[in-house]
Design a protein around this motif. Structure first.
Motif, PDB file in Angstrom:
ATOM      1  N   UNK A 207       0.493  -1.159  -0.169  1.00 23.70           N
ATOM      2  CA  UNK A 207      -0.131   0.300   0.321  1.00 23.70           C
ATOM      3  C   UNK A 207       0.963   1.294   0.231  1.00 23.70           C
ATOM      4  N   UNK A 208       2.191   0.767   0.390  1.00 17.84           N
ATOM      5  CA  UNK A 208       2.959   1.754   0.613  1.00 17.84           C
ATOM      6  C   UNK A 208       4.527   1.438  -0.010  1.00 17.84           C
ATOM      7  N   UNK A 209       5.370   2.828  -0.494  1.00 14.51           N
ATOM      8  CA  UNK A 209       6.785   2.244  -0.518  1.00 14.51           C
ATOM      9  C   UNK A 209       7.918   3.323  -1.520  1.00 14.51           C
ATOM     10  N   UNK A 210       8.704   3.327  -1.126  1.00 11.42           N
ATOM     11  CA  UNK A 210       9.796   4.145  -1.700  1.00 11.42           C
ATOM     12  C   UNK A 210      11.239   3.656  -2.253  1.00 11.42           C
ATOM     13  N   UNK A 211      11.617   4.679  -2.847  1.00  8.62           N
ATOM     14  CA  UNK A 211      13.268   3.373  -3.952  1.00  8.62           C
ATOM     15  C   UNK A 211      14.321   4.934  -3.926  1.00  8.62           C
ATOM     16  N   UNK A 212      15.290   4.399  -3.319  1.00 14.58           N
ATOM     17  CA  UNK A 212      16.461   4.683  -3.977  1.00 14.58           C
ATOM     18  C   UNK A 212      16.834   3.822  -5.758  1.00 14.58           C
ATOM     19  N   UNK A 213      17.272   5.432  -6.457  1.00 17.37           N
ATOM     20  CA  UNK A 213      17.761   4.504  -7.701  1.00 17.37           C
ATOM     21  C   UNK A 213      19.116   5.763  -7.941  1.00 17.37           C
TER      22      UNK A 213
END
Length: 327
Positions: A207-213
């Motif tokens: 239902x939610x999230x985050x990422x580093x690229x």
């Protein structure tokens, strides 16, 4: 170009069918549903033929292209069926739920000299071209980082975006926007560093999230997404000499006046642009691609699919942080 619509999803009825109807390049030939009454109601509204069943629509000889607004898990089946019968396809995002399948369909479209376009509409808004020009002109110096977020309030319990079997989840539904923004500005060389996903409220999907690229030369992108939040739709770019901020970035209404915040030397300049209808622009881009035979950025579509899969495979999962009472 005569277009058939496979499914009567909300986005089709609210946004895409009105845009098709208003386009000088497109005629709506038919709309299909597994529910004949729904097909009839929608067809009457838009002056086209109702069709009972998706396969029946593909048997019609007056349909040159199809729009596929079905749940994500059904995209691959019906996109392939349309391509196999020689139709150009505008498919809702994501094209499929698996990057290998997306690659197969892009290759099939190319082999048959057909257009397969993913319906990511914000990239056709003039706002983002203006931001690109500012970057190219050195308005903020050398680009160092990007941050982007798209979050929406909770959905009704029965919404298909909470259904794992239908390809639901925050990443594919709302995470695709900040991820595509990162690719739009930083290019297909972007790679995943790490990600975190959360399943809230006992859901079987994230239902939610985050990422580093990061790009190979170290420009970073931090993306955040979710569907249990206050509404947020924004991105920012920061460089060696300043920054650019954009709000209401991904789903602005047609009459919205875009504002670019340009931050330099401790001052902020607001650059206001004319309103632009990104839905109409997307429809025009699809028609132009079919007319010219020039496919619309399949490399970015595939790289996006690869990164979505990488985030799903590699992300750590966590439960929401509980609120601790003070007693």
């Amino acid at each position: 170009m005569r277009v058939g619509v496979i499914g009567c999803a909300g986005i089709a009825v609210r946004r895409m069918l009105p845009a098709f109807a208003a386009s000088p390049d497109i005629e709506i030939a038919a709309v299909a549903s597994r529910d004949p009454d729904k097909a009839r109601r929608v067809a009457e509204r838009f002056g086209c033929r109702p069709v009972h069943g998706y396969g029946e629509l593909l048997e019609r000889d007056d349909v040159q292209a199809v729009y596929v607004p079905l749940p994500a898990a059904l995209h691959a089946e019906w996109t392939q069926a349309a391509l196999d019968t020689g139709r150009h396809v505008l498919a809702e995002k994501p094209v499929t739920t698996d990057h290998l399948r997306t690659a197969e369909l892009l290759e099939l479209a190319a082999a048959r000299d057909l257009v397969l376009m993913e319906n990511v509409m914000f990239v056709h808004h003039r706002l983002h071209g203006a931001v690109r020009r500012l970057l190219a002109d050195g308005a903020i110096g050398e680009l160092r980082s990007l941050g982007a977020a798209f979050t929406i309030p909770p959905l009704p319990d029965g919404d298909i975006r909470y259904d794992r079997e239908l390809g639901g989840g925050a990443l594919a539904d709302v995470g695709i926007y900040p991820l595509r923004a990162a690719l739009h500005f930083l290019g297909p060389g972007l790679g995943l560093v790490g990600a975190r996903l959360t399943r809230g409220g006992g859901r079987r999907v994230e239902t939610s999230g985050a990422a580093l690229l990061s790009t190979p030369d170290g420009v970073t992108a931090q993306i955040a997404f979710g569907m249990e939040h206050a509404y947020r739709s924004s991105y920012e770019l920061w460089g060696s000499e300043g920054g650019i901020t954009v709000d209401r970035a991904f789903t602005p209404p047609a009459d919205h006046v875009p504002v670019i915040g340009l931050h330099r030397d401790g001052k902020t300049e607001e650059i206001r642009l004319a309103p632009h209808d990104q839905v109409a622009a997307t429809v025009a881009a699809f028609a132009a691609a079919v007319r010219s035979g020039v496919r619309t950025d399949p490399g970015t579509t595939l790289r996006q699919a690869e990164l979505l899969d990488e985030i799903h495979r590699s992300a750590s999962y966590g439960a929401p942080v509980a609120t601790v009472g003070t007693g």
